[in-house]
Scaffold this motif. Structure first.
Motif, PDB file in Angstrom:
ATOM      1  N   MET A   1       0.987  -1.115   0.096  1.00 27.42           N
ATOM      2  CA  MET A   1      -0.102   0.052   0.063  1.00 27.42           C
ATOM      3  C   MET A   1       0.948   1.283   0.069  1.00 27.42           C
ATOM      4  N   THR A   2       0.616   2.091  -1.226  1.00 24.63           N
ATOM      5  CA  THR A   2       1.569   3.234  -1.117  1.00 24.63           C
ATOM      6  C   THR A   2       0.882   4.366  -1.388  1.00 24.63           C
ATOM      7  N   ARG A   3       1.037   5.452  -0.564  1.00 25.90           N
ATOM      8  CA  ARG A   3       0.254   6.531  -0.659  1.00 25.90           C
ATOM      9  C   ARG A   3       1.305   7.826  -1.189  1.00 25.90           C
ATOM     10  N   LEU A   4       1.038   8.353  -2.376  1.00 26.66           N
ATOM     11  CA  LEU A   4       2.222   9.323  -2.793  1.00 26.66           C
ATOM     12  C   LEU A   4       1.351  10.651  -3.354  1.00 26.66           C
ATOM     13  N   LEU A   5       2.331  11.469  -3.201  1.00 24.96           N
ATOM     14  CA  LEU A   5       1.850  13.000  -3.646  1.00 24.96           C
ATOM     15  C   LEU A   5       2.949  13.245  -4.571  1.00 24.96           C
ATOM     16  N   ILE A   6       2.576  13.682  -5.820  1.00 26.68           N
ATOM     17  CA  ILE A   6       3.636  14.372  -6.718  1.00 26.68           C
ATOM     18  C   ILE A   6       3.418  15.828  -6.876  1.00 26.68           C
ATOM     19  N   VAL A   7       4.281  16.622  -6.679  1.00 26.52           N
ATOM     20  CA  VAL A   7       4.130  18.338  -6.469  1.00 26.52           C
ATOM     21  C   VAL A   7       5.313  18.906  -7.335  1.00 26.52           C
ATOM     22  N   GLY A   8       4.974  19.831  -7.956  1.00 23.63           N
ATOM     23  CA  GLY A   8       5.772  20.831  -8.807  1.00 23.63           C
ATOM     24  C   GLY A   8       5.196  21.594  -9.646  1.00 23.63           C
ATOM     25  N   PRO A   9       5.746  23.087 -10.129  1.00 22.91           N
ATOM     26  CA  PRO A   9       5.126  23.851 -10.761  1.00 22.91           C
ATOM     27  C   PRO A   9       4.469  23.480 -12.113  1.00 22.91           C
ATOM     28  N   PRO A  10       3.187  23.932 -12.439  1.00 18.88           N
ATOM     29  CA  PRO A  10       2.722  23.636 -13.603  1.00 18.88           C
ATOM     30  C   PRO A  10       3.638  23.382 -14.697  1.00 18.88           C
ATOM     31  N   ALA A 106      -4.381   6.750   8.320  1.00 21.92           N
ATOM     32  CA  ALA A 106      -3.594   6.662   7.179  1.00 21.92           C
ATOM     33  C   ALA A 106      -2.766   8.080   7.082  1.00 21.92           C
ATOM     34  N   ALA A 107      -1.723   8.067   6.394  1.00 21.54           N
ATOM     35  CA  ALA A 107      -1.080   9.328   5.918  1.00 21.54           C
ATOM     36  C   ALA A 107      -0.002   9.030   4.552  1.00 21.54           C
ATOM     37  N   LEU A 108       0.320  10.196   4.012  1.00 25.90           N
ATOM     38  CA  LEU A 108       1.139  10.032   2.993  1.00 25.90           C
ATOM     39  C   LEU A 108       2.354   9.293   3.340  1.00 25.90           C
ATOM     40  N   ASP A 109       2.873   8.574   2.137  1.00 26.94           N
ATOM     41  CA  ASP A 109       4.162   8.015   2.478  1.00 26.94           C
ATOM     42  C   ASP A 109       5.382   8.795   2.061  1.00 26.94           C
ATOM     43  N   ALA A 110       5.374   9.644   0.955  1.00 25.46           N
ATOM     44  CA  ALA A 110       6.399  10.415   0.193  1.00 25.46           C
ATOM     45  C   ALA A 110       5.810  11.250  -0.326  1.00 25.46           C
ATOM     46  N   VAL A 111       6.091  12.382  -0.688  1.00 25.47           N
ATOM     47  CA  VAL A 111       5.904  13.560  -1.493  1.00 25.47           C
ATOM     48  C   VAL A 111       7.098  13.840  -2.775  1.00 25.47           C
ATOM     49  N   ILE A 112       6.693  13.427  -3.993  1.00 28.37           N
ATOM     50  CA  ILE A 112       7.841  13.605  -4.997  1.00 28.37           C
ATOM     51  C   ILE A 112       7.936  15.239  -5.477  1.00 28.37           C
ATOM     52  N   GLN A 113       8.834  15.878  -5.191  1.00 31.80           N
ATOM     53  CA  GLN A 113       9.029  17.210  -5.584  1.00 31.80           C
ATOM     54  C   GLN A 113       9.693  17.328  -6.753  1.00 31.80           C
ATOM     55  N   LEU A 114       8.997  17.723  -7.935  1.00 31.19           N
ATOM     56  CA  LEU A 114       9.701  17.699  -9.204  1.00 31.19           C
ATOM     57  C   LEU A 114      10.282  19.257  -9.330  1.00 31.19           C
ATOM     58  N   VAL A 115      11.577  19.291  -9.319  1.00 29.82           N
ATOM     59  CA  VAL A 115      12.281  20.578  -9.187  1.00 29.82           C
ATOM     60  C   VAL A 115      12.820  20.845 -10.734  1.00 29.82           C
ATOM     61  N   VAL A 116      12.384  22.202 -11.393  1.00 26.90           N
ATOM     62  CA  VAL A 116      12.488  22.854 -12.686  1.00 26.90           C
ATOM     63  C   VAL A 116      12.760  24.067 -12.750  1.00 26.90           C
ATOM     64  N   ASP A 117      13.315  24.550 -13.598  1.00 31.54           N
ATOM     65  CA  ASP A 117      13.825  25.999 -13.888  1.00 31.54           C
ATOM     66  C   ASP A 117      12.248  26.597 -14.362  1.00 31.54           C
ATOM     67  N   GLY A 190      12.762   2.711   0.983  1.00 29.61           N
ATOM     68  CA  GLY A 190      11.897   1.642   1.225  1.00 29.61           C
ATOM     69  C   GLY A 190      10.445   1.402   0.550  1.00 29.61           C
ATOM     70  N   ILE A 191      10.404   2.206  -0.271  1.00 27.81           N
ATOM     71  CA  ILE A 191       9.179   2.264  -1.111  1.00 27.81           C
ATOM     72  C   ILE A 191       9.354   1.395  -2.326  1.00 27.81           C
ATOM     73  N   ALA A 192       9.285   0.054  -2.129  1.00 23.94           N
ATOM     74  CA  ALA A 192       9.605  -0.775  -3.550  1.00 23.94           C
ATOM     75  C   ALA A 192       8.455  -1.024  -4.352  1.00 23.94           C
ATOM     76  N   LEU A 193       9.011  -1.338  -5.648  1.00 26.74           N
ATOM     77  CA  LEU A 193       7.910  -1.688  -6.322  1.00 26.74           C
ATOM     78  C   LEU A 193       7.068  -3.035  -6.042  1.00 26.74           C
ATOM     79  N   PRO A 194       5.821  -2.903  -6.452  1.00 31.07           N
ATOM     80  CA  PRO A 194       5.172  -4.319  -5.991  1.00 31.07           C
ATOM     81  C   PRO A 194       5.576  -5.506  -6.453  1.00 31.07           C
TER      82      PRO A 194
END
Ligand code: AMP
Length: 199
Positions: A1-10, A106-117, A190-194
């Motif tokens: 069970m993986t709960r993720l958020l992906i965030v970054g500018p439009p 429950a809670a999020l497991d990780a937040v993936i922040q996409l960093v761009v110019d 430790g968030i491995a592929l299924p």
């Protein structure tokens, strides 16, 4: 069970990376922008309420957005994990999400922040506007959405950072390279592929 958020500018490539993540981790993507666009296309009541707001590049009111996400998270597929894309976008939404997840322990497991110019991102968006004809992709709304992101959404990263959830990913370069960076960073936490045997 993986709960993720992906965030970054439009324009940082959230949609592209989230499509890959949902496949690899076999979790549904919950992208509020996609849900709103589908409602606009199907001319639902919700679609009619949000079209002008989205075309202007403004945020849909939290009252509409939060309810939408709360009910989507109740669907059976999302109870096995999910990837949020485009939500939460405000601190109020973050607190609302905390509350609905906490209600299930429950809670999020990780937040993936996409960093761009930012300049790179604006040119990507202008290109996409030509290719896809998105009605919210004029230069003016692109700049407006960037500034809303900086003002309203970027502060969420500090909150999740304090919780130790943020994974910063350099999102410039080839799509495959960015995907690999995300997969490696998740694995390192430790968030491995299924399990492939379960496929
Ligand atoms: P996106 O596809 O994530 O860029 O979303 C497209 C548009 O949908 C945004 O510019 C907003 O107008 C609206 N939207 C999507 N998600 C949210 C949200 N969490 N809160 C408010 N408005 C949103």
């Amino acid at each position: 069970m993986t709960r993720l958020l992906i965030v970054g500018p439009p324009g940082a490539g959230k949609g592209t990376q989230s499509a890959r993540l949902t496949e690899a981790y076999r979790i549904p993507a919950i992208a509020t922008g996609d849900i709103f666009r589908a409602n606009i296309k199907n001319q639902t009541d919700l679609g009619k309420q949000v079209k002008a707001i989205i075309d202007a590049g403004d945020f849909v009111p939290d009252s509409l957005t939060n309810d939408l996400v709360a009910s989507r998270l109740q669907e059976p597929d999302a109870r096995e994990g999910f990837l949020l894309d485009g939500y939460p976008r405000t601190l109020d939404q973050l607190h609302f999400l905390d509350a609905i997840l906490a209600a299930d322990g429950a809670a999020l497991d990780a937040v993936i922040q996409l960093v761009v110019d930012v300049d790179e991102v604006v040119s990507r968006l202008l290109k996409r506007a030509h290719q896809e004809g998105r009605s919210d992709d004029t230069e003016e709304t692109i700049r407006h959405r960037q500034s809303l992101y900086q003002r309203e959404t970027a502060p969420l990263i500090a909150v999740y950072g304090e919780r130790g959830l943020v994974i910063e990913i350099d999102a410039l370069g080839q799509v495959d390279d960015v995907s690999s960076r995300i997969a490696e960073a998740l694995a390192a936490r430790g968030i491995a592929l299924p399990d492939t045997a379960a496929r």
